[in-house]
Design a protein around this motif. Structure first.
Motif, PDB file in Angstrom:
ATOM      1  N   ILE A  97       0.878  -1.175   0.000  1.00 33.24           N
ATOM      2  CA  ILE A  97       0.000   0.000   0.000  1.00 33.24           C
ATOM      3  C   ILE A  97       0.915   1.225   0.000  1.00 33.24           C
ATOM      4  O   ILE A  97       1.933   1.228   0.701  1.00 33.24           O
ATOM      5  N   LEU A  98       0.548   2.251  -0.771  1.00 31.13           N
ATOM      6  CA  LEU A  98       1.313   3.505  -0.739  1.00 31.13           C
ATOM      7  C   LEU A  98       0.606   4.480   0.203  1.00 31.13           C
ATOM      8  O   LEU A  98      -0.631   4.595   0.163  1.00 31.13           O
ATOM      9  N   VAL A  99       1.362   5.173   1.033  1.00 29.58           N
ATOM     10  CA  VAL A  99       0.763   6.131   1.970  1.00 29.58           C
ATOM     11  C   VAL A  99       1.624   7.395   2.037  1.00 29.58           C
ATOM     12  O   VAL A  99       2.769   7.405   1.586  1.00 29.58           O
ATOM     13  N   GLY A 100       1.054   8.451   2.644  1.00 27.90           N
ATOM     14  CA  GLY A 100       1.797   9.689   2.866  1.00 27.90           C
ATOM     15  C   GLY A 100       1.313  10.793   1.938  1.00 27.90           C
ATOM     16  O   GLY A 100       0.130  11.051   1.851  1.00 27.90           O
ATOM     17  N   PHE A 101       2.239  11.451   1.222  1.00 31.26           N
ATOM     18  CA  PHE A 101       1.965  12.479   0.223  1.00 31.26           C
ATOM     19  C   PHE A 101       1.496  13.800   0.828  1.00 31.26           C
ATOM     20  O   PHE A 101       0.302  14.028   1.004  1.00 31.26           O
ATOM     21  N   GLY A 102       2.490  14.645   1.125  1.00 32.75           N
ATOM     22  CA  GLY A 102       2.189  15.974   1.668  1.00 32.75           C
ATOM     23  C   GLY A 102       1.787  16.954   0.580  1.00 32.75           C
ATOM     24  O   GLY A 102       0.909  17.781   0.782  1.00 32.75           O
ATOM     25  N   PHE A 103       2.442  16.854  -0.575  1.00 30.45           N
ATOM     26  CA  PHE A 103       2.277  17.882  -1.609  1.00 30.45           C
ATOM     27  C   PHE A 103       1.511  17.368  -2.824  1.00 30.45           C
ATOM     28  O   PHE A 103       1.787  16.281  -3.343  1.00 30.45           O
ATOM     29  N   THR A 104       0.619  18.217  -3.322  1.00 30.22           N
ATOM     30  CA  THR A 104      -0.186  17.895  -4.504  1.00 30.22           C
ATOM     31  C   THR A 104       0.648  17.447  -5.706  1.00 30.22           C
ATOM     32  O   THR A 104       0.329  16.407  -6.299  1.00 30.22           O
ATOM     33  N   PRO A 105       1.701  18.186  -6.107  1.00 32.75           N
ATOM     34  CA  PRO A 105       2.418  17.739  -7.315  1.00 32.75           C
ATOM     35  C   PRO A 105       2.974  16.321  -7.157  1.00 32.75           C
ATOM     36  O   PRO A 105       3.003  15.557  -8.131  1.00 32.75           O
ATOM     37  N   ASN A 106       3.378  15.961  -5.953  1.00 35.71           N
ATOM     38  CA  ASN A 106       3.930  14.624  -5.705  1.00 35.71           C
ATOM     39  C   ASN A 106       2.836  13.564  -5.817  1.00 35.71           C
ATOM     40  O   ASN A 106       3.024  12.517  -6.433  1.00 35.71           O
ATOM     41  N   ALA A 107       1.690  13.855  -5.228  1.00 38.71           N
ATOM     42  CA  ALA A 107       0.573  12.897  -5.286  1.00 38.71           C
ATOM     43  C   ALA A 107       0.136  12.699  -6.735  1.00 38.71           C
ATOM     44  O   ALA A 107      -0.131  11.572  -7.165  1.00 38.71           O
ATOM     45  N   LEU A 108       0.074  13.798  -7.494  1.00 36.11           N
ATOM     46  CA  LEU A 108      -0.352  13.688  -8.903  1.00 36.11           C
ATOM     47  C   LEU A 108       0.633  12.846  -9.717  1.00 36.11           C
ATOM     48  O   LEU A 108       0.234  12.077 -10.582  1.00 36.11           O
ATOM     49  N   ALA A 109       1.924  12.982  -9.410  1.00 37.42           N
ATOM     50  CA  ALA A 109       2.938  12.223 -10.143  1.00 37.42           C
ATOM     51  C   ALA A 109       2.866  10.730  -9.827  1.00 37.42           C
ATOM     52  O   ALA A 109       3.195   9.898 -10.669  1.00 37.42           O
ATOM     53  N   VAL A 110       2.429  10.387  -8.629  1.00 40.65           N
ATOM     54  CA  VAL A 110       2.397   8.978  -8.216  1.00 40.65           C
ATOM     55  C   VAL A 110       1.081   8.293  -8.620  1.00 40.65           C
ATOM     56  O   VAL A 110       1.029   7.068  -8.752  1.00 40.65           O
ATOM     57  N   ALA A 111       0.041   9.083  -8.867  1.00 36.00           N
ATOM     58  CA  ALA A 111      -1.280   8.495  -9.171  1.00 36.00           C
ATOM     59  C   ALA A 111      -1.220   7.429 -10.274  1.00 36.00           C
ATOM     60  O   ALA A 111      -1.717   6.309 -10.075  1.00 36.00           O
ATOM     61  N   PRO A 112      -0.593   7.707 -11.443  1.00 38.10           N
ATOM     62  CA  PRO A 112      -0.562   6.661 -12.482  1.00 38.10           C
ATOM     63  C   PRO A 112       0.253   5.434 -12.080  1.00 38.10           C
ATOM     64  O   PRO A 112      -0.019   4.324 -12.556  1.00 38.10           O
TER      65      PRO A 112
END
Ligand code: PHB
Length: 390
Positions: A97-112
């Motif tokens: 499972i992936l968890v964490g992600f403080g910043f939007t640009p980082n979360a968007l990059a990991v989504a795919p």
């Protein structure tokens, strides 16, 4: 050597080989991507602190599986780094499972990456509305900016504020906050007399604050990412005499985050913000959370909204793993998370089955000096607040 002995030896070898393969399957690995260094190092520390507090209270085993956290530092808003770390966690560390992600640009990059790997991705901060639409594997336990901003606009209009200047950080959550505030405030009869976007990295707020002062609004609405930027803005607000000029400051609670509130000192007293979590929230769940947080992490940091999201992220993962009998298949886990309801340290929460975003109470709070220092004291609330952007 007799053949029977050989068979027994081979049997034993096979057993141990099987045990070696089988044991990792009784572990669920959480691959955490967050910020643990640089000016936003507290983002990761708070999330991890909240996760550990949950494990302190509920043990580290669920559905017969032991939970392990593998943490990685993205250093701040850095989408390429976050993407690489998530890929490595999945392929080399075999996280489930992936968890964490403080910043939007980082979360968007990991989504795919999560979509392709079919692994659930639990977001513990990144708060731009659109994020959950970028992968069916994403579930968010933090907030969205429109969700926490709209109540501030409605409250301000109801409380006699008519002319507002908006100041937001120039990236996803800031643009969301600006839009949500402007729409809700105008709808409630208010007027936006100006708006400005400040750089995300190392902003010098001086010239922006001067522009606001010259426009003579009744209030400034402010969104900046939690941490040092809020302290810098408050300093400029005081130094350039906006308070003396009678210009009020209203904001989302990122500004008066529990981590930095005490370092803002007396200028912060009286500040009104809207948010989903305050360490001062009065409830048995919050007391238990704060006690466990101190036991695990010490007293260096006061738990803030990211710690609460870390705690709730674990609550959700535990409940989902119970429902799937320990299966970590992303689609199964996400299905188990949809519609989940629980009593969080922030109040009652639910995962909206349609959007995979959290539905929660948003409080209006005022900074007050209480026994232990400065706190966001809740005095009004908007219950069952969804993300209005969806
Ligand atoms: C985000 O990047 O989405 C973000 C960062 C800091 C905040 C809120 C949102 O305080």
């Amino acid at each position: 050597m007799r053949s029977g002995t050989i068979v027994r030896i081979l049997g034993a070898v096979a057993f141990f080989a099987f045990a070696a393969v089988a044991s990792p399957q009784s572990v669920v690995k959480l691959g955490m991507v967050s910020t643990f260094s640089g000016p936003f190092a507290e983002y990761g520390q708070q999330m991890l602190g909240g996760m550990k507090a949950y494990m302190k209270l509920h043990g580290d085993t669920v559905a017969g599986k032991k939970l392990e956290i593998v943490q990685r530092d993205d250093g701040g808003p850095a989408p390429d780094v976050a993407k690489r770390l998530a890929q490595e966690l999945l392929t080399r560390d075999n996280v489930d499972i992936l968890v964490g992600f403080g910043f939007t640009p980082n979360a968007l990059a990991v989504a795919p990456v999560a979509t392709e790997a079919k692994k659930a991705m639990v977001i513990m901060n990144a708060a731009t509305s659109i994020i959950t639409t970028k992968s069916p594997e994403i579930v968010r336990v933090s907030m969205t900016l429109p969700q926490v901003t709209e109540p501030m606009a409605i409250w301000a209009a109801k409380n006699g504020i008519r002319k507002v200047y908006t100041v937001v950080s120039d990236f996803g959550p800031g643009l969301d906050a600006e839009k949500a505030f402007t729409e809700a405030f105008k709808k409630a009869g208010g007027e936006i007399v100006g708006s400005v976007r400040t750089p995300l990295q190392n902003p010098d707020f001086g010239p922006f604050i001067q522009r606001v002062k010259d426009a003579k609004p009744e209030a400034v609405f402010l969104f900046l990412p939690a941490g040092a930027p809020g302290i810098a803005f408050m300093k400029g607000y005081e130094e350039r005499g906006l308070r003396e000029a009678g210009i009020k400051l209203i904001a989302t609670g990122d500004i008066t985050d529990d981590t930095v509130l005490d370092s803002m000192g007396t200028p912060a007293i009286g500040l009104i913000t809207s948010f989903h979590y305050s360490a001062d929230h009065k409830s048995p769940e919050n007391e238990a959370f704060k006690k466990a947080y101190v036991e695990v992490n010490g007293t260096k940091l006061r738990p803030n909204f990211m710690a609460a999201a870390g705690y709730d992220g674990m609550a959700l993962i535990y409940e989902a793993l119970k429902k799937t009998n320990g299966s970590t298949d992303g689609d199964q886990l996400v299905a188990a998370m949809k519609g989940a309801k629980w009593m969080s340290p922030r109040g009652p929460v639910m995962i909206d089955p349609e959007t995979r975003d959290i539905v929660q109470t948003v409080y209006i709070r005022k900074v007050e000096k209480t026994g232990g220092g400065l706190y966001n004291v809740e005095f009004d609330k908007f219950e069952n607040q969804k993300d209005p952007g969806k």
